[in-house]
Design a protein around this motif. Structure first.
Motif: not given
Length: 725
Positions: A678-686
């Motif tokens: 997401l954009y220049t990062g990382t989105l996580s869902l757990g």
């Protein structure tokens, strides 16, 4: 389980692996990852060996695997159990008492610095670092003496992050909410890391903060609090890590400092459950009338390496650990002292078993470790094909446990000094056949001040003094590569440990006579554990697999037994543990991994002193049989998913008291997670405990009392974001 059964299993395993190797399959990304792991040297081996060259079961948990687990949990005990199932299920508390590896206590280290407290194991060695600081985890399964004291179940070495060589900064944050959606159940954390280097120095630093909310079970009820050993819900933790390094022509000097604190808020009190009738321990919002449980740990090391001193590699590490832990309080008969009855220093809380006026009291543990590890590594000595590692380790541990309100020394100041020279050899007997063997000599001295036991333990005056121990420990292993993809091995290792000296000293039961002295107690004798293992590994194009059988035995072991006040006593007995570990990962496509991890173990101890094991080890001393399943999928656009299930099997425990049986009702939990750029990062869902399973955890079922009969956590959802810049 027998060796005959194990060899048959290994033969079948080898045949299946050879059949699989004969089939043609394309390389996969997952297989390349395993090859990358093989390039890693296992620093805990003392010879910087690759995992496949060590004749033991070795588990390497890399940063990518850690990131997958972080999507659903930041609890290191849970992560270890998910990826190395012979490690006990997490208690989901501040205490890790009863969490074992292969049924015995492991030696936990940070960059090789011991975190375990051999003299007074207060169950907090798993609460000394934030997971955000860790680059990878090395696990060497089974008793060994590679690092001396404490590795009866194996070694768990947390390797902290290293400078990347480029200037980089990373921020991350996460929020966890329970299924109940209660606002006080909200947990959150954040971390910041930076890395860079100049002409003279490289450095990496990291800070983190974590706030745990209230835990809820699957029925949306507050999980019971453990106000004695320590509670992780409704708490905060902070961590600071700094590493500074300088490279010379052929050498490197590196300083590492990690400071970790964890503090419970003290805003909840337990409500006793009813274990016989299946009523869990609960909690009520009420301020605790004592100092809330906390940890403060500073780990420091100064490491010097030189690539070529007379053709040998030199490793030197000077280290220190300053450990302080405060445990929760209570209204205990054990802590009563008539000289404090009615004193302004204490808060009266009730009446004891013989009519005395009890007061709230708690204990705190302080331990300071110093050590120096030295090793020289020589490769292919004089063209003989022999590699050698040798050196001397020095170690000192000074520990005391006192009572917070009265200041009474529950465990007197005790000092453990250790000098241990060692030699380890590897020799290629023939092509693909390697013999590993070694010897380590442990010379140790335990010094204890004169002291009195608590009033509840008889108020005995016990003469201090010193006791000296000398042990020579051996290891030997053979590893043979049948093909480039298939390896078989067998090994014999001895581990060296001390029983929990603090528990033995504080109750005084092991010191008979009118003028007791520590010289009179055999209970202080060290623990020597023999670990025999036979196993096989396969690493193919689309399948990797490991299978191992082990037997861990000691003639004079150390077993934890719960007493009537909720504290643990140490029992010295013979014990034997047999087990099988296996894991298989299939690379279904270049983007899909499907895997299974298995751990079965059975343990017994000698309950009547006839030198024959006859009674099952209980849940404080052995893990449940378990199967872990997982499936990961990586999308072409850098999105990824993971689903994992933990299946804990039913178990009956043969109890020495009346030969009754205690039972563990198994359960299954499932986790699922997802990450995407997401954009220049990382989105996580757990999602942890995806199906909101209602269960009593393993420790509560097997060792719990009405005050410690806890439900496991219900479903939680975690969202996180990591941004490098």
């Amino acid at each position: 389980m027998t060796f005959k059964t194990s060899f048959v299993a290994l033969a079948v395993f080898a045949a299946l692996s050879q059949s699989a190797a004969a089939q043609d399959a394309p390389d996969s990304n997952s297989n390349n990852k395993n090859k990358d792991i093989e390039k890693i040297t296992v620093t805990a081996s003392r010879m910087d060996k690759s995992p496949s060259s060590i004749p033991n079961t070795v588990t390497i948990i890399d940063r990518a695997q850690l990131e997958e687990q972080f999507r659903t949990t930041k609890d290191l005990s849970t992560i270890l159990g998910n990826l190395a199932p012979s490690f006990s299920p997490s208690r989901q508390k501040m205490s890790n008492t009863g969490e074992t590896l292969r049924g015995r206590p492991p030696l936990i280290m940070i960059d090789g610095v011991p975190q375990s407290n051999p003299l007074r194991s207060g169950g907090r060695s798993g609460q000394t670092i934030d997971p955000a600081m860790i680059e990878r985890i090395e696990i060497i399964h089974g008793a060994n003496a590679m690092h001396g004291l404490g590795a009866q179940g194996g070694i768990i070495n947390y390797i902290t992050k290293k400078p990347t060589g480029d200037s980089e900064q990373v921020v991350s944050f996460d929020v966890t909410v329970p299924d109940s959606m209660k606002s006080n159940g909200l947990s959150f954390g954040a971390s910041y890391a930076f890395s860079g280097e100049s002409e003279f120095i490289d450095m990496i630093g990291s800070v983190s903060y974590r706030n745990n909310g209230v835990y809820y079970d699957a029925n949306h009820n507050v999980v019971g609090v453990d106000t004695t050993q320590g509670e992780s819900m409704d708490s905060q933790s902070k961590d600071f890590l700094i590493k500074l390094g300088h490279n010379f022509d052929e050498s490197r000097l590196e300083l590492m400092v990690n400071h970790y604190t964890a503090d419970n808020n003290g805003d909840w009190m337990p409500v006793a459950g009813d274990k016989p009738n299946g009523v869990p321990t609960g909690a009520v919002k009420e301020t605790q009338p004592w100092e809330a449980a906390n940890n403060q740990v500073t780990t420091t090391s100064l490491t010097y390496t030189h690539a070529n001193i007379g053709g040998q590699q030199l490793n030197l590490q000077l280290f220190n650990q300053d450990f302080k832990a405060v445990y929760g309080g209570g209204c205990f008969d054990s802590f009563y002292d008539p000289s404090f009855e009615g004193s302004d220093q204490v808060i009266q809380c009730g009446v004891g078993s013989t009519g005395e006026s009890l007061y709230y009291e708690q204990s705190r543990n302080a331990s300071v470790k110093w050590g120096l590890k030295s090793s020289l590594i020589a490769k292919d000595i004089a063209g003989s094909g022999i590699d050698a590692a040798y050196g001397v380790d020095l170690f000192r541990d000074t520990t005391e446990q006192d009572l917070v309100k009265t200041g009474f020394s529950w465990v007197p100041e005790s000092t453990y000094d250790n000098v241990a020279p060692y030699l380890q050899l590897d020799y290629d007997l023939i092509e693909n056949l390697t013999l590993s063997t070694g010897v380590r000599y442990e010379h140790a001295e335990l010094s204890v001040d004169d002291y009195k036991t608590l009033w509840g333990a008889g108020n005995k005056q016990i003469a201090g003094g010193s006791a000296t121990f000398d042990e020579t420990l051996f290891n030997v292993g053979i590893s043979y590569k049948i093909t480039p993809d298939i390896r078989v091995y067998t090994s014999y290792n001895q581990g060296f440990g001390m029983p929990d000296i603090g528990r033995i000293l504080r109750d005084g039961k092991s010191f008979p006579g009118d003028n007791p002295s520590i010289d009179d107690s055999l209970a202080l004798t060290p623990i020597v554990t023999d670990n025999v293992e036979v196993g096989a590994d396969y690493q193919g194009k689309y399948l990797s697999a490991k299978l191992a059988y082990y037997r861990s035995a000691t003639d004079f072991g150390s077993r934890l037994a719960l007493n009537s006040d909720g504290f643990y006593d140490v029992k010295r007995e013979k014990s034997v543990i047999d087990g099988i570990e296996a894991n298989v990962t299939a690379y279904l496509t270049s983007n899909d991994d499907l895997g299974m991890n298995i751990a079965f173990q059975q343990g017994e101890y000698d309950s009547n002193g006839d030198n024959q094991v006859d009674t099952d080890l209980d849940g404080a001393n052995i893990s449940p049989n378990r199967i872990n399943l997982f499936w990961t999928h990586n999308f072409d656009n850098d999105m990824s998913t993971r689903v994992q299930a933990n299946y804990y099997m039913d178990r009956d425990f043969k109890n020495a008291v009346g030969n009754k049986y205690a039972e563990f009702d198994g359960y299954t939990t499932v986790d699922a997670s997802f990450s995407m750029p997401l954009y220049t990062g990382t989105l996580s869902l757990g999602l942890q405990n995806l199906f909101n399973k209602d269960y009593f955890n393993y420790y509560s079922q097997t060792m719990g009392t009405n005050d410690r009969y806890f439900k496991g956590m219900g479903r939680t959802a975690t969202i996180g974001y990591t941004l490098p810049f």
